[in-house]
Design a protein around this motif. Structure first.
Motif, short mmCIF file in Angstrom:
data_model
loop_
_atom_site.label_atom_id
_atom_site.label_comp_id
_atom_site.label_asym_id
_atom_site.label_seq_id
_atom_site.Cartn_x
_atom_site.Cartn_y
_atom_site.Cartn_z
N GLU A 1 0.85 -1.19 0.00
CA GLU A 1 0.00 0.00 0.00
C GLU A 1 0.88 1.25 0.00
O GLU A 1 1.58 1.53 0.97
N LEU A 2 0.86 1.98 -1.10
CA LEU A 2 1.71 3.14 -1.27
C LEU A 2 0.88 4.43 -1.29
O LEU A 2 -0.25 4.45 -1.78
N ASP A 3 1.45 5.49 -0.73
CA ASP A 3 0.87 6.83 -0.81
C ASP A 3 1.99 7.85 -0.63
O ASP A 3 3.16 7.48 -0.45
N GLN A 4 1.67 9.13 -0.64
CA GLN A 4 2.70 10.16 -0.53
C GLN A 4 3.41 10.12 0.82
O GLN A 4 4.60 10.42 0.92
N HIS A 5 2.69 9.76 1.87
CA HIS A 5 3.30 9.71 3.20
C HIS A 5 4.37 8.62 3.27
O HIS A 5 5.48 8.85 3.78
N LYS A 6 4.06 7.43 2.75
CA LYS A 6 5.01 6.31 2.84
C LYS A 6 6.20 6.49 1.91
O LYS A 6 7.23 5.84 2.10
N THR A 7 6.05 7.33 0.91
CA THR A 7 7.14 7.53 -0.05
C THR A 7 7.71 8.94 0.04
O THR A 7 8.32 9.43 -0.92
N ALA A 8 7.54 9.60 1.19
CA ALA A 8 7.93 11.00 1.34
C ALA A 8 9.42 11.25 1.13
O ALA A 8 9.83 12.36 0.78
N SER A 9 10.26 10.24 1.32
CA SER A 9 11.70 10.43 1.17
C SER A 9 12.15 10.41 -0.29
O SER A 9 13.32 10.64 -0.59
#
Length: 289
Positions: free
Chosen positions: A245-253
């Motif tokens: 499950e991907l979103d902007q929070h989990k991929t913020a780096s």
């Protein structure tokens, strides 16, 4: 099977067809367990979490092939949890040239005990009609395989469909227990055709099913335009499913624009992931890419 294919290449061209008929007597060349006749079925991803639901619109495809025969038949839907454990199995009737519409949420209401499962896999089987069996029973080998479209919907009424892509079980006519199409998982790789702009989505799920009979170790790697990366690894049980499950929070780096994805340890060659997209306006989309 690989040895047989290599040997066949050494034979004269005019002898290959003759040799194939001898080697594959009463079975099909595509798989050694496709003996006599039956069906090939696949596992599909289902979700029923209170917001999204899964819809099955199943048609009697036998009627298209045999319009002059009585193709009325029966079917079953087996619903499994994310670890491949059977939750419930329901049967239904299908008329000649008929169809049936089923919702997973309604099927799960008949569970004998409460379950916390909100997603998993399912398998649909449509029995070969009696008159069709009579017609094909003299054939050397005859199998039906229907890569139907499965539907998903949400509370807003948004709906999307995606087709099947692979094979899981072989059902020989007259035998209740299936034969695995795949035995051990392989180490295939997959990458989508287009980059991902994660900011375009409320949620972006990468869904992988293990259609083999052993656990598969699978890794999803996400890379940005500066070659920074994030990786997640899961073990997928036999006939189970896992969801990244991907979103902007989990991929913020990472840089959110034009991300590239890579899946390693994909259990089967054609079992590429299903991508489930949830947009900020409430629309949904599912696809294999």
């Amino acid at each position: 099977m690989d040895v047989l294919r290599a040997t066949a290449k050494l034979l004269p061209i005019n002898a290959r067809s003759w040799a194939k008929r001898i080697v594959f007597k009463n079975r099909h060349w595509a798989h050694p367990d496709l003996k006599q006749f039956g069906t090939v079925q696949d596992l599909y991803y289902w979700i029923s979490d209170g917001d999204k639901d899964t819809v099955l619109v199943l048609q009697n495809f036998y009627s298209a092939f045999y319009p002059t025969l009585d193709t009325s038949t029966r079917g079953t839907v087996a619903i499994y949890d994310q670890n491949g454990g059977l939750l419930i199995e329901k049967s239904f009737k299908l008329a000649h040239s008929g169809a049936v519409k089923l919702r997973v949420s309604a099927l799960l209401e008949d569970l004998p005990s409460a379950s916390e499962a909100t997603f998993g896999t399912l398998e649909v089987k449509l029995a070969i009609p009696r008159e069709v069996i009579t017609t094909i029973q003299e054939s050397r080998s005859f199998y039906f395989w229907d890569r139907f479209y499965i539907g998903y919907t949400n509370k807003l009424g948004q709906t999307c469909f995606v087709h099947g892509v692979d094979k899981t079980n072989i059902y020989r006519e007259g035998r209740a227990d299936p034969v695995d199409w795949y035995k051990k998982p392989k180490d295939h790789q997959w990458a989508p055709e287009t980059p991902v702009d994660i900011a375009d989505y409320h949620k972006y799920d990468v869904i992988l099913i293990n259609r083999t009979s052993e656990t598969a170790a699978t890794t999803l790697t996400l890379l940005d335009v500066e070659d920074r990366s994030l990786s997640w690894q899961v073990e997928i049980p036999p006939k189970g499913v896992r969801r990244f499950e991907l979103d902007q929070h989990k991929t913020a780096s990472l840089n959110p624009n034009e991300m590239r994805m890579l899946v390693t340890g994909m259990a089967t060659q054609f079992g590429r992931p299903m991508i489930f997209k949830e947009f900020r306006n409430g629309a949904i989309s599912a696809m294999h890419c």
